[in-house]
Design a protein around this motif. Structure first.
Motif, PDB file in Angstrom:
ATOM      1  N   ALA A  46      -5.862  -2.139  -4.824  1.00  0.00           N
ATOM      2  CA  ALA A  46      -6.199  -1.839  -3.437  1.00  0.00           C
ATOM      3  C   ALA A  46      -7.681  -1.509  -3.381  1.00  0.00           C
ATOM      4  O   ALA A  46      -8.290  -1.128  -4.384  1.00  0.00           O
ATOM      5  CB  ALA A  46      -5.368  -0.674  -2.909  1.00  0.00           C
ATOM      6  N   LEU A  47      -8.256  -1.657  -2.191  1.00  0.00           N
ATOM      7  CA  LEU A  47      -9.666  -1.364  -1.974  1.00  0.00           C
ATOM      8  C   LEU A  47      -9.807  -0.481  -0.741  1.00  0.00           C
ATOM      9  O   LEU A  47      -8.891  -0.386   0.076  1.00  0.00           O
ATOM     10  CB  LEU A  47     -10.453  -2.658  -1.769  1.00  0.00           C
ATOM     11  CG  LEU A  47     -10.342  -3.731  -2.855  1.00  0.00           C
ATOM     12  CD1 LEU A  47     -11.090  -4.994  -2.412  1.00  0.00           C
ATOM     13  CD2 LEU A  47     -10.879  -3.229  -4.188  1.00  0.00           C
ATOM     14  N   ALA A  48     -10.967   0.136  -0.607  1.00  0.00           N
ATOM     15  CA  ALA A  48     -11.257   0.923   0.589  1.00  0.00           C
ATOM     16  C   ALA A  48     -12.675   0.635   1.041  1.00  0.00           C
ATOM     17  O   ALA A  48     -13.576   0.461   0.215  1.00  0.00           O
ATOM     18  CB  ALA A  48     -11.099   2.414   0.313  1.00  0.00           C
TER      19      ALA A  48
ATOM     20  N   ASN B  11     -14.525   1.190  -3.607  1.00  0.00           N
ATOM     21  CA  ASN B  11     -15.026   0.962  -2.252  1.00  0.00           C
ATOM     22  C   ASN B  11     -16.108  -0.111  -2.216  1.00  0.00           C
ATOM     23  O   ASN B  11     -17.280   0.166  -2.488  1.00  0.00           O
ATOM     24  CB  ASN B  11     -15.605   2.265  -1.690  1.00  0.00           C
ATOM     25  CG  ASN B  11     -14.598   3.397  -1.677  1.00  0.00           C
ATOM     26  OD1 ASN B  11     -14.215   3.900  -2.737  1.00  0.00           O
ATOM     27  ND2 ASN B  11     -14.184   3.808  -0.503  1.00  0.00           N
TER      28      ASN B  11
ATOM     29  N   SER C  91     -10.662   7.339  -5.009  1.00  0.00           N
ATOM     30  CA  SER C  91     -11.673   6.467  -4.418  1.00  0.00           C
ATOM     31  C   SER C  91     -13.050   6.948  -4.849  1.00  0.00           C
ATOM     32  O   SER C  91     -13.197   8.048  -5.378  1.00  0.00           O
ATOM     33  CB  SER C  91     -11.549   6.438  -2.890  1.00  0.00           C
ATOM     34  OG  SER C  91     -11.706   7.747  -2.346  1.00  0.00           O
TER      35      SER C  91
ATOM     36  N   ASN D  45      -7.954  -0.058   2.678  1.00  0.00           N
ATOM     37  CA  ASN D  45      -7.960   1.176   3.461  1.00  0.00           C
ATOM     38  C   ASN D  45      -9.298   1.291   4.182  1.00  0.00           C
ATOM     39  O   ASN D  45     -10.353   1.043   3.599  1.00  0.00           O
ATOM     40  CB  ASN D  45      -7.768   2.393   2.554  1.00  0.00           C
ATOM     41  CG  ASN D  45      -7.544   3.660   3.345  1.00  0.00           C
ATOM     42  OD1 ASN D  45      -6.464   3.880   3.889  1.00  0.00           O
ATOM     43  ND2 ASN D  45      -8.556   4.509   3.417  1.00  0.00           N
TER      44      ASN D  45
ATOM     45  N   GLU E 174     -11.397  -7.263  -6.393  1.00  0.00           N
ATOM     46  CA  GLU E 174     -10.038  -7.818  -6.421  1.00  0.00           C
ATOM     47  C   GLU E 174      -9.831  -8.660  -7.679  1.00  0.00           C
ATOM     48  O   GLU E 174      -8.806  -8.537  -8.361  1.00  0.00           O
ATOM     49  CB  GLU E 174      -9.789  -8.662  -5.176  1.00  0.00           C
ATOM     50  CG  GLU E 174      -8.402  -9.298  -5.156  1.00  0.00           C
ATOM     51  CD  GLU E 174      -8.220 -10.262  -3.997  1.00  0.00           C
ATOM     52  OE1 GLU E 174      -7.093 -10.364  -3.494  1.00  0.00           O
ATOM     53  OE2 GLU E 174      -9.205 -10.932  -3.604  1.00  0.00           O
TER      54      GLU E 174
ATOM     55  N   MET F 167      -8.808   3.083  -6.096  1.00  0.00           N
ATOM     56  CA  MET F 167      -9.086   2.262  -4.914  1.00  0.00           C
ATOM     57  C   MET F 167     -10.603   2.269  -4.702  1.00  0.00           C
ATOM     58  O   MET F 167     -11.133   3.078  -3.938  1.00  0.00           O
ATOM     59  CB  MET F 167      -8.352   2.889  -3.721  1.00  0.00           C
ATOM     60  CG  MET F 167      -8.425   2.172  -2.414  1.00  0.00           C
ATOM     61  SD  MET F 167      -7.474   3.055  -1.134  1.00  0.00           S
ATOM     62  CE  MET F 167      -8.503   4.515  -0.867  1.00  0.00           C
TER      63      MET F 167
ATOM     64  N   ASN G 292      -5.567  11.928  -2.063  1.00  0.00           N
ATOM     65  CA  ASN G 292      -6.690  11.101  -2.505  1.00  0.00           C
ATOM     66  C   ASN G 292      -7.765  12.012  -3.078  1.00  0.00           C
ATOM     67  O   ASN G 292      -8.093  13.053  -2.511  1.00  0.00           O
ATOM     68  CB  ASN G 292      -7.271  10.320  -1.325  1.00  0.00           C
ATOM     69  CG  ASN G 292      -8.387   9.375  -1.731  1.00  0.00           C
ATOM     70  OD1 ASN G 292      -8.153   8.189  -1.974  1.00  0.00           O
ATOM     71  ND2 ASN G 292      -9.622   9.868  -1.820  1.00  0.00           N
TER      72      ASN G 292
ATOM     73  N   ARG H  52      -4.138   8.965  -5.792  1.00  0.00           N
ATOM     74  CA  ARG H  52      -5.094   7.920  -5.404  1.00  0.00           C
ATOM     75  C   ARG H  52      -6.512   8.413  -5.640  1.00  0.00           C
ATOM     76  O   ARG H  52      -6.830   9.561  -5.336  1.00  0.00           O
ATOM     77  CB  ARG H  52      -4.881   7.592  -3.923  1.00  0.00           C
ATOM     78  CG  ARG H  52      -5.607   6.398  -3.389  1.00  0.00           C
ATOM     79  CD  ARG H  52      -5.234   6.161  -1.931  1.00  0.00           C
ATOM     80  NE  ARG H  52      -6.136   6.839  -1.013  1.00  0.00           N
ATOM     81  CZ  ARG H  52      -5.970   6.883   0.310  1.00  0.00           C
ATOM     82  NH1 ARG H  52      -4.909   6.300   0.857  1.00  0.00           N
ATOM     83  NH2 ARG H  52      -6.831   7.493   1.077  1.00  0.00           N
TER      84      ARG H  52
ATOM     85  N   PHE I 161       0.832  -1.199   0.000  1.00  0.00           N
ATOM     86  CA  PHE I 161       0.000   0.000   0.000  1.00  0.00           C
ATOM     87  C   PHE I 161       0.874   1.259   0.000  1.00  0.00           C
ATOM     88  O   PHE I 161       0.616   2.209  -0.744  1.00  0.00           O
ATOM     89  CB  PHE I 161      -0.916  -0.020   1.215  1.00  0.00           C
ATOM     90  CG  PHE I 161      -2.110   0.884   1.091  1.00  0.00           C
ATOM     91  CD1 PHE I 161      -2.856   0.927  -0.073  1.00  0.00           C
ATOM     92  CD2 PHE I 161      -2.506   1.666   2.154  1.00  0.00           C
ATOM     93  CE1 PHE I 161      -3.977   1.756  -0.176  1.00  0.00           C
ATOM     94  CE2 PHE I 161      -3.618   2.492   2.066  1.00  0.00           C
ATOM     95  CZ  PHE I 161      -4.349   2.539   0.904  1.00  0.00           C
TER      96      PHE I 161
END
Length: 276
Positions: free
Chosen positions: A39-41, A22, A225, A79, A33, A20, A203, A223, A9
Motif C-alpha cells: 500500500a502507499l500513501a 509516501n 508511514s 491512502n 509498487e 506504507m 499508524n 501501519r 486495505f
C-alpha cells in the motif's frame, strides 16, 4: 460497494504490521509498487514541493486531482493525506471527504491542526465533530474508504501525550478506523497510544532512525508511514549534486545513478494505456 483495493486495505489493517511509504508523484508511486510495497500513501508536503509551494498551500481541486493521479497510477491501495479536509466546519469536511472518496483512494486521514501558530489545534469538541463528519461522508459514499484520524499536537508544538491520547480515544469513538499521532518519538508514547485505542490499528510515522519495522511490530503498531521524508531524501540528492556544480564546477554526484527509464518504461501486464 467498496472496490477490491479498499477491501485489501482493510485486510492489511487486520493483523501484522505493514509499511506504507509516501510517493509524491506517479513515477515514485509506480516504483514503490514495483518494489513490492502493499500500500502507499500520499504526502501533502511532498506533492506541494513539486508545485513550488510549501505544505498546506495547495488547494482542494489540485489536491483531488493529485489523489486521482496517484490512485490511477498503481494497483495497490492508496491512502490520502487529506490534511484537515480543506474546511474548518464539519459540513465542509463532510462535503470534501465525499469528493475525495470518489477519486479511487482506499483510505484518507483527517487531522486536527488549525494552521494558526497561536492556537494550533481545533477545539476538542469541534475536532471530534470533524471526524464524525468524515465518517458520515464515507458512509454516505458507499466506498468503504478507511478513515484515519490524526492528532497533531506533537507536530504543532503541543507535545502533550495525555491530550493526544484523549483526542485519539474520542476520534475512535467518533468512527475513525485507524488512529495516528505523528511525531511521537519514544516507545512510551507509542505504547500509550496503542493502549488507548486498542484494538483499533495505529499508524506510526517514522521520519528518522527511531524504530525498525520489527521493533514497531513487536510493540503492536499495525501501519508505518514516512510522510514527506522520502521526498526530502530525494531533494537531498538533488541539492547536493546541484550545489557541487555551483560551488566546484564538478559532477561527481553523477555516478552510480539509478536507471529510472528502465524502472518506469517496462510494460506492465493489465495496465496498458493507464500511464502516459
Amino acid at each position: 460497494m467498496p472496490d477490491e483495493r479498499v477491501k485489501r486495505f482493510h485486510r492489511l489493517h487486520a493483523s501484522g504490521c505493514f509499511v506504507m511509504p509516501n510517493p509524491w508523484d506517479a513515477g515514485s508511486a509506480r516504483v514503490l509498487e514495483e518494489m513490492g510495497f502493499e500500500a502507499l500513501a500520499t504526502t501533502s508536503a511532498g506533492f506541494a514541493w513539486t508545485t513550488g509551494v510549501g505544505d498546506n498551500q495547495v488547494g482542494l481541486e489540485a489536491s483531488l486531482e493529485h489523489l486521482r493521479m496517484i490512485a490511477d497510477s498503481v494497483d495497490v491501495p492508496v491512502n490520502a493525506d487529506f490534511q484537515g479536509g480543506f474546511a474548518v466546519d464539519p459540513q465542509g469536511v463532510h462535503d470534501h471527504v465525499l469528493l475525495a472518496a470518489a477519486t479511487g483512494i482506499a483510505g484518507l486521514s483527517i487531522e486536527d491542526s488549525t494552521g494558526d501558530q497561536s492556537d494550533p489545534l481545533h477545539e476538542f469538541d469541534l475536532s471530534v465533530e470533524r471526524v464524525r463528519a468524515a465518517r458520515s461522508a464515507i458512509d454516505d459514499s458507499g466506498t468503504g474508504v478507511l478513515l484515519t484520524a490524526r492528532s497533531e499536537g506533537f507536530v504543532v508544538g503541543r507535545p502533550d501525550i495525555d491530550e493526544t491520547v484523549r483526542r485519539l480515544e474520542a476520534y475512535s469513538a467518533a468512527g475513525a478506523d485507524c488512529l495516528y499521532a505523528p511525531r511521537i518519538t519514544t516507545v512510551a508514547e507509542v505504547a500509550a497510544v496503542l493502549a488507548a485505542v486498542s484494538p483499533k490499528p495505529v499508524n506510526l510515522l517514522i521520519n528518522a532512525p527511531f524504530l525498525s519495522v520489527a521493533e514497531a511490530a513487536a510493540l503492536g503498531v499495525r501501519r508505518i508511514s514516512v510522510g514527506g521524508t522520502l521526498a526530502r531524501a530525494a531533494w537531498r540528492g538533488f541539492l547536493d549534486a546541484a550545489q557541487e556544480i555551483k560551488d566546484d564546477g564538478t559532477f561527481t554526484g553523477f555516478t552510480q545513478l539509478p536507471d529510472v527509464e528502465g524502472l518506469l518504461s517496462a510494460p506492465r501486464p493489465g495496465r496498458a494505456g493507464r500511464h502516459t
